[in-house]
Write a protein that holds these residues in place. Structure first.
Motif, PDB file in Angstrom:
ATOM      1  N   MET A  91       9.470   2.103  -4.882  1.00  0.00           N
ATOM      2  CA  MET A  91       8.018   1.918  -4.956  1.00  0.00           C
ATOM      3  C   MET A  91       7.317   3.273  -4.850  1.00  0.00           C
ATOM      4  O   MET A  91       7.571   4.037  -3.924  1.00  0.00           O
ATOM      5  CB  MET A  91       7.551   0.999  -3.834  1.00  0.00           C
ATOM      6  N   ALA A  92       6.411   3.551  -5.796  1.00  0.00           N
ATOM      7  CA  ALA A  92       5.663   4.812  -5.792  1.00  0.00           C
ATOM      8  C   ALA A  92       4.473   4.720  -4.840  1.00  0.00           C
ATOM      9  O   ALA A  92       3.862   3.657  -4.705  1.00  0.00           O
ATOM     10  CB  ALA A  92       5.166   5.127  -7.209  1.00  0.00           C
ATOM     11  N   HIS A  93       4.182   5.819  -4.178  1.00  0.00           N
ATOM     12  CA  HIS A  93       2.994   5.967  -3.304  1.00  0.00           C
ATOM     13  C   HIS A  93       2.466   4.638  -2.756  1.00  0.00           C
ATOM     14  O   HIS A  93       1.337   4.236  -3.090  1.00  0.00           O
ATOM     15  CB  HIS A  93       1.884   6.720  -4.056  1.00  0.00           C
ATOM     16  N   PRO A  94       3.236   3.977  -1.873  1.00  0.00           N
ATOM     17  CA  PRO A  94       2.848   2.633  -1.403  1.00  0.00           C
ATOM     18  C   PRO A  94       1.494   2.590  -0.692  1.00  0.00           C
ATOM     19  O   PRO A  94       0.811   1.573  -0.749  1.00  0.00           O
ATOM     20  CB  PRO A  94       3.949   2.253  -0.405  1.00  0.00           C
ATOM     21  N   LEU A  95       1.095   3.667  -0.036  1.00  0.00           N
ATOM     22  CA  LEU A  95      -0.146   3.644   0.748  1.00  0.00           C
ATOM     23  C   LEU A  95      -1.206   4.616   0.224  1.00  0.00           C
ATOM     24  O   LEU A  95      -1.999   5.154   0.998  1.00  0.00           O
ATOM     25  CB  LEU A  95       0.156   3.960   2.219  1.00  0.00           C
ATOM     26  N   ALA A  96      -1.221   4.821  -1.100  1.00  0.00           N
ATOM     27  CA  ALA A  96      -2.179   5.770  -1.689  1.00  0.00           C
ATOM     28  C   ALA A  96      -3.565   5.145  -1.738  1.00  0.00           C
ATOM     29  O   ALA A  96      -4.035   4.687  -2.787  1.00  0.00           O
ATOM     30  CB  ALA A  96      -1.718   6.187  -3.077  1.00  0.00           C
ATOM     31  N   ALA A  97      -4.251   5.113  -0.614  1.00  0.00           N
ATOM     32  CA  ALA A  97      -5.528   4.404  -0.485  1.00  0.00           C
ATOM     33  C   ALA A  97      -6.628   5.031  -1.336  1.00  0.00           C
ATOM     34  O   ALA A  97      -7.567   4.345  -1.743  1.00  0.00           O
ATOM     35  CB  ALA A  97      -5.954   4.361   0.977  1.00  0.00           C
ATOM     36  N   ALA A  98      -6.512   6.327  -1.629  1.00  0.00           N
ATOM     37  CA  ALA A  98      -7.554   7.003  -2.406  1.00  0.00           C
ATOM     38  C   ALA A  98      -7.685   6.407  -3.801  1.00  0.00           C
ATOM     39  O   ALA A  98      -8.726   6.532  -4.446  1.00  0.00           O
ATOM     40  CB  ALA A  98      -7.237   8.494  -2.511  1.00  0.00           C
ATOM     41  N   ARG A  99      -6.645   5.745  -4.293  1.00  0.00           N
ATOM     42  CA  ARG A  99      -6.679   5.181  -5.644  1.00  0.00           C
ATOM     43  C   ARG A  99      -7.275   3.784  -5.680  1.00  0.00           C
ATOM     44  O   ARG A  99      -7.432   3.203  -6.749  1.00  0.00           O
ATOM     45  CB  ARG A  99      -5.253   5.050  -6.187  1.00  0.00           C
ATOM     46  N   GLY A 100      -7.528   3.192  -4.517  1.00  0.00           N
ATOM     47  CA  GLY A 100      -8.031   1.826  -4.490  1.00  0.00           C
ATOM     48  C   GLY A 100      -7.246   1.035  -3.467  1.00  0.00           C
ATOM     49  O   GLY A 100      -6.554   1.611  -2.630  1.00  0.00           O
ATOM     50  N   HIS A 101      -7.351  -0.288  -3.525  1.00  0.00           N
ATOM     51  CA  HIS A 101      -6.663  -1.132  -2.550  1.00  0.00           C
ATOM     52  C   HIS A 101      -5.153  -0.957  -2.666  1.00  0.00           C
ATOM     53  O   HIS A 101      -4.637  -0.741  -3.756  1.00  0.00           O
ATOM     54  CB  HIS A 101      -7.027  -2.597  -2.773  1.00  0.00           C
ATOM     55  N   THR A 102      -4.468  -1.083  -1.536  1.00  0.00           N
ATOM     56  CA  THR A 102      -3.007  -1.065  -1.552  1.00  0.00           C
ATOM     57  C   THR A 102      -2.515  -2.387  -0.965  1.00  0.00           C
ATOM     58  O   THR A 102      -3.250  -3.062  -0.248  1.00  0.00           O
ATOM     59  CB  THR A 102      -2.451   0.110  -0.717  1.00  0.00           C
ATOM     60  N   VAL A 103      -1.279  -2.735  -1.287  1.00  0.00           N
ATOM     61  CA  VAL A 103      -0.747  -4.011  -0.792  1.00  0.00           C
ATOM     62  C   VAL A 103      -0.248  -3.866   0.644  1.00  0.00           C
ATOM     63  O   VAL A 103       0.047  -2.762   1.103  1.00  0.00           O
ATOM     64  CB  VAL A 103       0.399  -4.535  -1.693  1.00  0.00           C
ATOM     65  N   GLY A 104      -0.141  -4.972   1.348  1.00  0.00           N
ATOM     66  CA  GLY A 104       0.326  -4.960   2.731  1.00  0.00           C
ATOM     67  C   GLY A 104       1.843  -4.909   2.826  1.00  0.00           C
ATOM     68  O   GLY A 104       2.554  -5.061   1.832  1.00  0.00           O
ATOM     69  N   ASP A 105       2.317  -4.732   4.055  1.00  0.00           N
ATOM     70  CA  ASP A 105       3.762  -4.665   4.304  1.00  0.00           C
ATOM     71  C   ASP A 105       4.472  -5.943   3.870  1.00  0.00           C
ATOM     72  O   ASP A 105       5.649  -5.910   3.511  1.00  0.00           O
ATOM     73  CB  ASP A 105       4.029  -4.445   5.800  1.00  0.00           C
ATOM     74  N   ASP A 106       3.735  -7.080   3.905  1.00  0.00           N
ATOM     75  CA  ASP A 106       4.367  -8.339   3.501  1.00  0.00           C
ATOM     76  C   ASP A 106       4.793  -8.301   2.041  1.00  0.00           C
ATOM     77  O   ASP A 106       5.888  -8.754   1.680  1.00  0.00           O
ATOM     78  CB  ASP A 106       3.403  -9.514   3.757  1.00  0.00           C
TER      79      ASP A 106
END
Ligand code: AMP
Ligand code: FE
Ligand code: FE
Ligand code: ZN
Length: 286
Positions: A188-203
């Motif tokens: 998975m690429a940049h899982p927590l890249a918040a600057a790009r918009g919403h990110t998915v949760g750990d689930d």
């Protein structure tokens, strides 16, 4: 050994040809580089030739665009069979849907007075390239609306903009399954890249792990310290490989080749797991 496992060429939204990316990789002192254009493998052959001549090892890859209920997720696929029919069908479908999506984004912007047409966006992309928002940003720059690609993103091209339109993309767990079926290694690429918009949760990441996800990109410029720490913790919890990479786009982004790197033992495991295609370019350093 310096290893960078995430770069883009003009076959998607990078500004350099695949050969030029390999030349820049050699100049940056990289021994191993992965070419991971969004949703296409058409740059591999040119990169292979150039990398072999330059003494750089090439890990062939793709960055697969995915969507989880409207949230964009990117999954890197390494050493996959680029002809695997089911994955290819999904990639074609999302590449196709990108065209209508771009027409709609341009229509909304033109209706609001921005002096651009769909053809202007297409003119920013190489023939056959995966058409994306960076080309829209470049067209706005060419029209004199913004000084550079990033300024256009910050103002009107970002994912929370009223002009934003999503496109079809496979669910991330489906993408993981199809990458595995293609003999590829899903990370998975940049899982927590918040600057790009919403990110998915750990689930959601957990569901991808259950589907066979192999690693997470930990070290990426869009992750701050706490984000890296959290992604590293997920890797430990679920026994995943930790990668680091630049996500280089040529002059299209400030990201510099080799600004983040992946450990040789992680590369060795990726190479061991990937059965869909062989490493290209110069032989891998031992
Ligand atoms: P698309 O797949 O067409 O929605 O465009 C996504 C691409 O746009 C990503 O791969 C990045 O290259 C770029 N991108 C997304 N968000 C940003 C941002 N906030 N700033 C700069 N580039 C971005
Ligand atoms: Fe990109
Ligand atoms: Fe990405
Ligand atoms: Zn990328």
């Amino acid at each position: 050994m310096r290893i960078d496992l995430h770069t883009h060429s003009s076959h998607s939204d990078g500004t350099q040809s695949p050969a030029e990316v390999m030349q820049s990789a050699a100049e940056a002192g990289l021994s191993v580089v992965a070419l991971t254009d969004h949703d296409v493998s058409t740059g591999w052959a040119e990169a292979d030739q150039a990398a072999a001549a330059l003494g750089v090892s090439l890990v062939p890859g793709i960055e697969v665009s995915c969507a989880h209920y409207g949230i964009s997720v990117h999954v890197l696929a390494y050493l996959l069979d680029p002809h695997a029919p089911e994955l290819l069908a999904e990639l074609s479908r999302s590449r196709e849907h990108r065209l209508g999506r771009m027409r709609e984004m341009v229509r909304r912007m033109a209706a609001d007075g921005f002096p651009i047409r769909y053809e202007d966006v297409v003119a920013q992309a190489r023939d056959g390239a995966t058409l994306g928002r960076p080309h829209l940003a470049d067209a706005l720059v060419a029209a004199g609306c913004f000084p550079d690609r990033q300024a256009a993103f910050d103002d009107v091209v970002h994912s929370r903009s009223p002009y934003y339109v999503a496109h079809y993309a496979p669910h991330p767990t489906l993408a993981v399954q199809l990458i595995l079926a293609a003999g590829g290694v899903p990370v998975m690429a940049h899982p927590l890249a918040a600057a790009r918009g919403h990110t998915v949760g750990d689930d959601v990441i957990g569901d991808m792990v259950d589907a066979g996800l192999v690693g997470l990109e930990v070290d990426h410029r869009d992750h701050d310290g706490p984000a890296r720490q959290h992604v590293r913790e997920l890797c430990r919890r679920w026994g995943l490989l930790e990668t680091g990479s630049s996500d280089y786009h040529g002059t299209g982004k400030p990201n510099l080749l080799g600004e983040n790197t992946t450990k040789p033992e992680v590369l060795a495991q990726i190479v061991e797991l990937g059965t869909g295609s062989a490493p290209l370019g110069a032989p891998l350093p031992s």
